[in-house]
Structure formats: C-alpha cells, structure tokens
Motif scaffolding. Structure first.
Motif, PDB file in Angstrom:
ATOM      1  N   ASP A  19      -2.920   5.581  -0.080  1.00 45.45           N
ATOM      2  CA  ASP A  19      -4.106   4.770   0.223  1.00 45.45           C
ATOM      3  C   ASP A  19      -4.497   4.904   1.687  1.00 45.45           C
ATOM      4  O   ASP A  19      -5.669   4.787   2.041  1.00 45.45           O
ATOM      5  CB  ASP A  19      -3.824   3.292  -0.087  1.00 45.45           C
ATOM      6  CG  ASP A  19      -3.354   3.072  -1.512  1.00 45.45           C
ATOM      7  OD1 ASP A  19      -4.081   3.480  -2.432  1.00 45.45           O
ATOM      8  OD2 ASP A  19      -2.260   2.504  -1.697  1.00 45.45           O
ATOM      9  N   VAL A  20      -3.477   5.110   2.536  1.00 48.99           N
ATOM     10  CA  VAL A  20      -3.679   5.187   3.980  1.00 48.99           C
ATOM     11  C   VAL A  20      -2.875   6.355   4.534  1.00 48.99           C
ATOM     12  O   VAL A  20      -1.698   6.530   4.177  1.00 48.99           O
ATOM     13  CB  VAL A  20      -3.237   3.884   4.681  1.00 48.99           C
ATOM     14  CG1 VAL A  20      -3.401   3.996   6.190  1.00 48.99           C
ATOM     15  CG2 VAL A  20      -4.025   2.691   4.155  1.00 48.99           C
ATOM     16  N   ILE A  75      -8.472  -3.112   6.912  1.00 47.43           N
ATOM     17  CA  ILE A  75      -7.196  -2.547   6.470  1.00 47.43           C
ATOM     18  C   ILE A  75      -6.316  -2.229   7.677  1.00 47.43           C
ATOM     19  O   ILE A  75      -5.113  -2.532   7.691  1.00 47.43           O
ATOM     20  CB  ILE A  75      -7.432  -1.284   5.619  1.00 47.43           C
ATOM     21  CG1 ILE A  75      -8.015  -1.677   4.256  1.00 47.43           C
ATOM     22  CG2 ILE A  75      -6.136  -0.484   5.447  1.00 47.43           C
ATOM     23  CD1 ILE A  75      -8.436  -0.505   3.398  1.00 47.43           C
ATOM     24  N   HIS A  85       5.641  -1.851   2.167  1.00 49.38           N
ATOM     25  CA  HIS A  85       4.756  -0.748   1.800  1.00 49.38           C
ATOM     26  C   HIS A  85       5.566   0.462   1.324  1.00 49.38           C
ATOM     27  O   HIS A  85       6.717   0.654   1.725  1.00 49.38           O
ATOM     28  CB  HIS A  85       3.880  -0.360   2.992  1.00 49.38           C
ATOM     29  CG  HIS A  85       2.957  -1.446   3.425  1.00 49.38           C
ATOM     30  ND1 HIS A  85       1.828  -1.786   2.722  1.00 49.38           N
ATOM     31  CD2 HIS A  85       3.009  -2.292   4.493  1.00 49.38           C
ATOM     32  CE1 HIS A  85       1.211  -2.784   3.330  1.00 49.38           C
ATOM     33  NE2 HIS A  85       1.906  -3.112   4.410  1.00 49.38           N
ATOM     34  N   CYS A 110      -9.226   7.382   0.800  1.00 48.74           N
ATOM     35  CA  CYS A 110      -8.049   7.293   1.674  1.00 48.74           C
ATOM     36  C   CYS A 110      -8.494   6.950   3.094  1.00 48.74           C
ATOM     37  O   CYS A 110      -9.348   7.618   3.678  1.00 48.74           O
ATOM     38  CB  CYS A 110      -7.290   8.617   1.667  1.00 48.74           C
ATOM     39  SG  CYS A 110      -5.782   8.606   2.670  1.00 48.74           S
ATOM     40  N   MET A 116       0.830  -1.199   0.000  1.00 50.38           N
ATOM     41  CA  MET A 116       0.000   0.000   0.000  1.00 50.38           C
ATOM     42  C   MET A 116       0.870   1.258   0.000  1.00 50.38           C
ATOM     43  O   MET A 116       2.017   1.229   0.443  1.00 50.38           O
ATOM     44  CB  MET A 116      -0.905   0.037   1.236  1.00 50.38           C
ATOM     45  CG  MET A 116      -1.943  -1.045   1.309  1.00 50.38           C
ATOM     46  SD  MET A 116      -2.974  -0.835   2.788  1.00 50.38           S
ATOM     47  CE  MET A 116      -3.958  -2.334   2.679  1.00 50.38           C
ATOM     48  N   ARG A 117       0.320   2.334  -0.476  1.00 53.05           N
ATOM     49  CA  ARG A 117       0.973   3.642  -0.393  1.00 53.05           C
ATOM     50  C   ARG A 117       0.499   4.307   0.896  1.00 53.05           C
ATOM     51  O   ARG A 117      -0.694   4.541   1.073  1.00 53.05           O
ATOM     52  CB  ARG A 117       0.589   4.491  -1.609  1.00 53.05           C
ATOM     53  CG  ARG A 117       1.051   3.901  -2.944  1.00 53.05           C
ATOM     54  CD  ARG A 117       0.415   4.648  -4.096  1.00 53.05           C
ATOM     55  NE  ARG A 117      -1.050   4.570  -4.029  1.00 53.05           N
ATOM     56  CZ  ARG A 117      -1.874   5.288  -4.780  1.00 53.05           C
ATOM     57  NH1 ARG A 117      -1.388   6.172  -5.644  1.00 53.05           N
ATOM     58  NH2 ARG A 117      -3.184   5.148  -4.652  1.00 53.05           N
ATOM     59  N   ILE A 118       1.454   4.575   1.786  1.00 55.46           N
ATOM     60  CA  ILE A 118       1.114   5.039   3.131  1.00 55.46           C
ATOM     61  C   ILE A 118       1.840   6.344   3.438  1.00 55.46           C
ATOM     62  O   ILE A 118       3.048   6.457   3.225  1.00 55.46           O
ATOM     63  CB  ILE A 118       1.495   3.985   4.183  1.00 55.46           C
ATOM     64  CG1 ILE A 118       0.771   2.656   3.901  1.00 55.46           C
ATOM     65  CG2 ILE A 118       1.184   4.477   5.584  1.00 55.46           C
ATOM     66  CD1 ILE A 118       1.216   1.518   4.808  1.00 55.46           C
TER      67      ILE A 118
END
Length: 248
Positions: A59-60, A160, A24, A84, A1-3
């Motif tokens: 994403d987060v 998630i 990540h 998001c 994920m893109r964090i």
C-alpha cells in the motif's frame, strides 16, 4: 498497512523496526540483497526481500536512500500501481550526492524527486535526525513529543504519511503541498531541531529559501569538524544543538 521500505541506513532501519512493531506488514530491501540485512533490523517482525519483491503488493513504498540513488530505482517505482503511496525521506547534500544543477538553481527537492521517479511523493521523516528518530519517539499526548512535517500534493496521501509518522512515535504535522516543502529542507528552522507541534507552524513560516544552502553547508562543516576530532566526539544531541543555533 502493507509497507515496502527501500534502504537500511539509520533512518530506514528505524522505520522498519518502528512500523513493524506498530503492527504493519513490512518488507525491507537494500542494494546489497536480503542476506545483508541484519537480525536487529528484522527483530520486530519485518521480512527481508530484494527491491522488486519489497515493492510488490504494498500500500505504501518508503524510499529511504540517498537522493542521488533515487534515479536507480525510478523504473521500479514508476511501475507501481497508482494506488500505492510513495514516501520519500531523502535530502540533498551536494558533498554526498554530487552537484545537481536544478537543485542548485532553487528547484524544490521534493519536486525534483517526483520528476525523477515519475510519481508524486509524500515528503516525511526527512526533517528529523536519525538518532532522534531512533530514540525520542513518545506516546501520543506526551507534552514533549516531537513533531515531523509531512508534505504532499494529495490530501489523502498526506494523511497516510501523517498516520505513519504517528505510528513511529511522533506528531505528524500537515506541511501542505510539495511546492512549499522547501520549508522542511536542510537549513530550515524545522530541520533536525526536534520541535513540538506547537512550534512547527512558526518554524515553517520563518524559513527563508535563499538562506537554506549556506546554513546547510555551515552546519555540515561544523559537525564534521567536531566529529573529526576523537578527543571531542560529540554526544548524540550535538547535531540538534548545532541546527537550532544555525537554522533558528
């Protein structure tokens, strides 16, 4: 994920290192600017950024700043896409955050945070001490693996959050909606007591909301009194022992 992670205190730094090590794509920012973020924090592959950049195309978004500082970034967070997922790790400590009337009157911390941000949140990593987060993660299936409660109003968001908790070396435990997330606030039996998943449901159920503030403040007083004496500097597990004795 893109964090994107905001905050490089003890909790934020561990999350940066653990989540980037888990594969990540992590960007991290703090209030002092990217140049203040040390190499150790970035050692597992994260990228230093300013706050806006850290929260762009992610994403987060994980907010790991003192509760009283959340309103400072509320405008930026409120502008994030609806897709998001916002994760909050904060807790209310009046001595640090100042007295917040709504919380003193019993409002659940996570609901107050959501109100300030204008966005619902996932509550995670707030109920584990920074030292335990940094050094006690274990592989999935280890009988001594610690569990971390995760609360959210959205089932998808909660999943998630639990997945990311798993990626940091702990069992993500489904703690239900934000309305009952007071069960993982400071003073509750599951708060910073390093419980396993088999113990978590009973600890959440045993929480008594009316007793949380007094237990929270008592634990702070005991820990600060002990830490104020250099001759009796506590070991890293001292806080866990105190929380088990007072919150259980």
């Amino acid at each position: 994920m893109r964090i994107g992670i905001i905050g490089t205190g003890h909790i934020g730094k561990s999350l940066v290192k653990k989540l980037s090590a888990a594969g990540h794509d992590v960007k991290v920012a703090n209030s002092r600017g990217p140049g203040s973020i040390d190499n150790d924090t970035l050692s597992t592959g994260a990228t230093a950024a300013d706050v806006v950049t850290a929260l762009t195309d992610v994403d987060v978004a994980i907010l790991s700043v003192p509760l009283s500082r959340l309103p400072d970034i509320a405008e930026t967070v409120r502008a994030l896409p609806a897709t998001c997922v916002i994760v909050d790790t904060s807790n209310y400590y009046p001595a640090r955050d100042g007295v917040i009337a709504a919380l003193e009157n019993g409002m659940t911390e996570s609901l107050w945070v959501a109100e300030q941000l204008g966005r619902t949140v996932v509550k995670a990593w707030n109920a584990i001490g920074s030292d335990s987060l940094a050094r006690k993660g274990k592989r999935k299936g280890d009988p001594d693996r610690i569990a971390i409660p995760v609360a959210a109003d959205s089932d998808a968001d909660r999943k998630i959050g639990m997945t990311l908790v798993e990626d940091t070396g702990f069992d993500g435990f489904d703690a239900g909606p934000l309305e009952t997330s007071w069960r993982q606030q400071p003073g509750a039996p599951c708060y910073c007591t390093d419980l396993q998943a088999s113990q978590m449901a009973a600890a959440l159920e045993a929480a008594d909301k009316s007793r949380l503030p007094k237990r929270r403040d008592l634990s702070v007083a005991v820990i600060m009194e002990r830490m104020g004496d250099p001759k009796t500097n506590p070991d890293a597990d001292f806080g866990v022992r105190i929380c088990r004795a007072i919150f259980g």
